[in-house]
Design a protein around this motif. Sequence first.
Motif, PDB file in Angstrom:
ATOM      1  N   ARG A 194       9.663   0.174  10.758  1.00  0.00           N
ATOM      2  CA  ARG A 194       9.978  -0.998  11.600  1.00  0.00           C
ATOM      3  C   ARG A 194       9.519  -2.284  10.933  1.00  0.00           C
ATOM      4  O   ARG A 194      10.247  -3.282  10.912  1.00  0.00           O
ATOM      5  CB  ARG A 194       9.297  -0.828  12.957  1.00  0.00           C
ATOM      6  N   GLY A 195       8.317  -2.282  10.352  1.00  0.00           N
ATOM      7  CA  GLY A 195       7.807  -3.478   9.692  1.00  0.00           C
ATOM      8  C   GLY A 195       8.569  -3.820   8.431  1.00  0.00           C
ATOM      9  O   GLY A 195       8.856  -4.997   8.166  1.00  0.00           O
ATOM     10  N   ALA A 196       8.929  -2.807   7.625  1.00  0.00           N
ATOM     11  CA  ALA A 196       9.682  -3.065   6.403  1.00  0.00           C
ATOM     12  C   ALA A 196      11.068  -3.626   6.727  1.00  0.00           C
ATOM     13  O   ALA A 196      11.554  -4.521   6.035  1.00  0.00           O
ATOM     14  CB  ALA A 196       9.805  -1.782   5.582  1.00  0.00           C
ATOM     15  N   GLY A 197      11.702  -3.107   7.777  1.00  0.00           N
ATOM     16  CA  GLY A 197      13.006  -3.633   8.163  1.00  0.00           C
ATOM     17  C   GLY A 197      12.935  -5.093   8.585  1.00  0.00           C
ATOM     18  O   GLY A 197      13.787  -5.903   8.204  1.00  0.00           O
ATOM     19  N   ALA A 198      11.906  -5.443   9.367  1.00  0.00           N
ATOM     20  CA  ALA A 198      11.742  -6.839   9.770  1.00  0.00           C
ATOM     21  C   ALA A 198      11.449  -7.727   8.567  1.00  0.00           C
ATOM     22  O   ALA A 198      11.977  -8.843   8.451  1.00  0.00           O
ATOM     23  CB  ALA A 198      10.613  -6.955  10.800  1.00  0.00           C
ATOM     24  N   GLY A 199      10.613  -7.233   7.640  1.00  0.00           N
ATOM     25  CA  GLY A 199      10.301  -8.023   6.456  1.00  0.00           C
ATOM     26  C   GLY A 199      11.511  -8.263   5.574  1.00  0.00           C
ATOM     27  O   GLY A 199      11.705  -9.376   5.058  1.00  0.00           O
ATOM     28  N   HIS A 205      17.577   8.957   8.939  1.00  0.00           N
ATOM     29  CA  HIS A 205      18.022   7.580   8.724  1.00  0.00           C
ATOM     30  C   HIS A 205      16.858   6.624   8.477  1.00  0.00           C
ATOM     31  O   HIS A 205      17.078   5.458   8.136  1.00  0.00           O
ATOM     32  CB  HIS A 205      18.844   7.095   9.934  1.00  0.00           C
ATOM     33  N   THR A 206      15.614   7.100   8.635  1.00  0.00           N
ATOM     34  CA  THR A 206      14.450   6.255   8.336  1.00  0.00           C
ATOM     35  C   THR A 206      13.975   6.408   6.898  1.00  0.00           C
ATOM     36  O   THR A 206      13.054   5.700   6.485  1.00  0.00           O
ATOM     37  CB  THR A 206      13.289   6.594   9.289  1.00  0.00           C
ATOM     38  N   LEU A 207      14.585   7.319   6.139  1.00  0.00           N
ATOM     39  CA  LEU A 207      14.098   7.589   4.785  1.00  0.00           C
ATOM     40  C   LEU A 207      14.554   6.547   3.774  1.00  0.00           C
ATOM     41  O   LEU A 207      14.245   6.672   2.588  1.00  0.00           O
ATOM     42  CB  LEU A 207      14.555   8.983   4.340  1.00  0.00           C
ATOM     43  N   TRP A 208      15.286   5.534   4.218  1.00  0.00           N
ATOM     44  CA  TRP A 208      15.695   4.482   3.291  1.00  0.00           C
ATOM     45  C   TRP A 208      14.474   3.772   2.701  1.00  0.00           C
ATOM     46  O   TRP A 208      14.546   3.215   1.595  1.00  0.00           O
ATOM     47  CB  TRP A 208      16.584   3.463   3.992  1.00  0.00           C
ATOM     48  N   ILE A 209      13.366   3.790   3.428  1.00  0.00           N
ATOM     49  CA  ILE A 209      12.174   3.090   2.933  1.00  0.00           C
ATOM     50  C   ILE A 209      11.641   3.765   1.675  1.00  0.00           C
ATOM     51  O   ILE A 209      11.015   3.104   0.829  1.00  0.00           O
ATOM     52  CB  ILE A 209      11.093   3.028   4.038  1.00  0.00           C
ATOM     53  N   GLN A 210      11.870   5.065   1.513  1.00  0.00           N
ATOM     54  CA  GLN A 210      11.428   5.739   0.297  1.00  0.00           C
ATOM     55  C   GLN A 210      12.137   5.174  -0.929  1.00  0.00           C
ATOM     56  O   GLN A 210      11.518   4.931  -1.961  1.00  0.00           O
ATOM     57  CB  GLN A 210      11.679   7.242   0.416  1.00  0.00           C
TER      58      GLN A 210
END
Length: 391
Positions: free
Chosen positions: A172-177, A220-225
């Motif tokens: 959530r934080g990485a998406g907002a950033g 769908h949350t693994l994009w942060i990797q």
Amino acid sequence: EHGLEYEADPGQAEKFITECGLGEPNTVATPGVRPSCSELENDEPLDPKLHAAFRGAVARANYLSADRMDVQFAAIGICRRMAVPNQQSWLALKRLCRYLVGLPRLVYRYDWQTVEAIDVYTATDWAGCPRTRKSTSGGCVLVGSHTVKTWSTTQSSIALSSGEAEFNGAVRGAGAGLGYQSLLRDLGQDLPLRVWTDSTASIGICSRQGLGKLRHLDTHTLWIQQAVRLKRVDLRKVPGESNPADLLTKHSFSRDRLEMVVELFGCNFIDGRAGSGPFQRKGANEKATMTSTGQTLNAMDDTAAAQPTVLPHVTFTPDALDTQYPPMRAPAYDELDDTMEDADPVLQTGLRLAEDIRQCTRLQGRLRGFKDDVNEKHDPNTENVVNICTE
């Protein structure tokens, strides 16, 4: 020489206090407190006659929390009970009102500064809701010492571990950033992104590739990797006692530490009343409020020790920051550990053939039905690879 100041609407706090019928100036140190197990077991539904007054006061508290980071976590806990209010939610609303009596005004300062990155701090209250056992994600987007955005939101799924909850908070934080990074890029400011978390498990999930043994995470949350691997997100660990996002996920704050953390966000509490603020309308009002129900509010006492808190990206120079809080680097390889350790000969043969095909693609490009042209090439270094491509 001076920057700008922004203040949350004090009129909303005044209306909230008036609707709650608070006459005596008895205040509390913090906006919320976690109820005990015995209090939850003995909880009872709220009188239906008070439902309208309760929901009206909660709606105003929720509106006020958009500009008051110090009450966001308390407000979201009360909002969870709007559909079916109970006595504990009624007491939580009273406590929030008492808190705002003592601190009705919060001012954001935006002084002139030079920044080198966008910093996002994240924290999570794992299974904090005692009834649904859902977790709460809290975080803040800071540009230098300027607070751009804060949030305290309920996670949609039930996390089975604290690491999973923290991972969802980091996503959530990485998406907002990344969103604010794109916005600043449109304005001509290209700044890197740093995401801070105090969870080692969350950093481990973000730094690897794939789910591994965590079968219940949403893919769908693994994009942060991939974002961490491509260095679009600079993931770093911050000590729990120095994480300012705890203000948005915890009630265990003393008044001294609360004011200290708010100061780190570039904010401060002030007394008095804003000269430009409009006065409340007086007269008869048919709206159902806590005052019209004849309810009274009782003060509460708090005792807790304050702990020092600092913002690493503001306190340290870039070189010292990299030394004290080194960035997390993903491994160079892209294979999954659990797959490579499998001794199945059929699987290993398939992986070897897949690697040969990838090598063929790198040398020959993507082939579209030109088998004869490929067969005419007799480069000894690629002869085996070409044969694989044409089979």
